[in-house]
Design a protein around this motif. Sequence first.
Motif, PDB file in Angstrom:
ATOM      1  N   VAL A   1       0.837  -1.203   0.000  1.00 38.40           N
ATOM      2  CA  VAL A   1       0.000   0.000   0.000  1.00 38.40           C
ATOM      3  C   VAL A   1       0.872   1.254   0.000  1.00 38.40           C
ATOM      4  CG1 VAL A   1      -1.668   1.334   1.367  1.00 38.40           C
ATOM      5  CG2 VAL A   1      -1.961  -1.127   1.109  1.00 38.40           C
ATOM      6  N   VAL A   2       1.898   1.259   0.832  1.00 39.08           N
ATOM      7  CA  VAL A   2       2.786   2.419   0.920  1.00 39.08           C
ATOM      8  C   VAL A   2       3.537   2.625  -0.396  1.00 39.08           C
ATOM      9  CG1 VAL A   2       4.828   3.314   2.080  1.00 39.08           C
ATOM     10  CG2 VAL A   2       3.003   2.300   3.412  1.00 39.08           C
ATOM     11  N   ALA A   3       3.993   1.552  -1.027  1.00 32.28           N
ATOM     12  CA  ALA A   3       4.701   1.669  -2.299  1.00 32.28           C
ATOM     13  C   ALA A   3       3.778   2.230  -3.379  1.00 32.28           C
ATOM     14  CB  ALA A   3       5.255   0.313  -2.717  1.00 32.28           C
ATOM     15  N   VAL A   4       2.542   1.757  -3.420  1.00 34.99           N
ATOM     16  CA  VAL A   4       1.586   2.259  -4.417  1.00 34.99           C
ATOM     17  C   VAL A   4       1.276   3.735  -4.164  1.00 34.99           C
ATOM     18  CG1 VAL A   4      -0.815   2.060  -5.204  1.00 34.99           C
ATOM     19  CG2 VAL A   4       0.571   0.010  -4.921  1.00 34.99           C
ATOM     20  N   MET A   5       1.097   4.106  -2.897  1.00 34.61           N
ATOM     21  CA  MET A   5       0.828   5.506  -2.574  1.00 34.61           C
ATOM     22  C   MET A   5       2.001   6.397  -2.968  1.00 34.61           C
ATOM     23  SD  MET A   5      -1.074   5.160   1.114  1.00 34.61           S
ATOM     24  CE  MET A   5      -0.857   6.870   1.486  1.00 34.61           C
ATOM     25  N   SER A   6       3.210   5.947  -2.699  1.00 28.46           N
ATOM     26  CA  SER A   6       4.397   6.723  -3.038  1.00 28.46           C
ATOM     27  C   SER A   6       4.524   6.883  -4.551  1.00 28.46           C
ATOM     28  CB  SER A   6       5.636   6.034  -2.474  1.00 28.46           C
ATOM     29  OG  SER A   6       6.791   6.729  -2.836  1.00 28.46           O
ATOM     30  N   PHE A   7       4.305   5.803  -5.278  1.00 32.99           N
ATOM     31  CA  PHE A   7       4.380   5.862  -6.738  1.00 32.99           C
ATOM     32  C   PHE A   7       3.297   6.795  -7.291  1.00 32.99           C
ATOM     33  CE2 PHE A   7       3.290   4.218 -10.981  1.00 32.99           C
ATOM     34  CZ  PHE A   7       4.521   4.366 -11.590  1.00 32.99           C
ATOM     35  N   THR A   8       2.090   6.713  -6.733  1.00 33.12           N
ATOM     36  CA  THR A   8       0.998   7.577  -7.183  1.00 33.12           C
ATOM     37  C   THR A   8       1.318   9.040  -6.905  1.00 33.12           C
ATOM     38  OG1 THR A   8      -0.583   5.803  -6.735  1.00 33.12           O
ATOM     39  CG2 THR A   8      -1.473   8.020  -6.948  1.00 33.12           C
TER      40      THR A   8
END
Length: 109
Positions: free
Chosen positions: A32-39
């Motif tokens: 979740v954190v990786a997806v949020m950071s990428f977004t």
Amino acid sequence: MSSNMYMISFGIVEIIFSQIPGFDQLWWLSIVVAVMSFTYSTIGLGLGIGKVIENRGVRGSLTEITIGTVTQTKKVWRTMQALGDIAFAYSYSLILVEIQDTVKSPPSE
């Protein structure tokens, strides 16, 4: 502007999160954190590209844009301070790796 309230709030949130049992087993949280950071990065990149398209090119340089009564010397100095802050923060990236390793390591017997 004082940042004490933010630091206190962050500390309270950390204390609450530290009480969650098996917090180190939340593997999906990393995703979740990786997806949020990428977004977040993608949105920032898109806004930057949009501004370049709107202006029909890259405007400004290190000393060209006027910001009130700030001199070129102050602009260069602030830029160097920002780069120094980034370099200083980068030195702590190894600590982050150690923290992640500690959280992800299986419990010892």
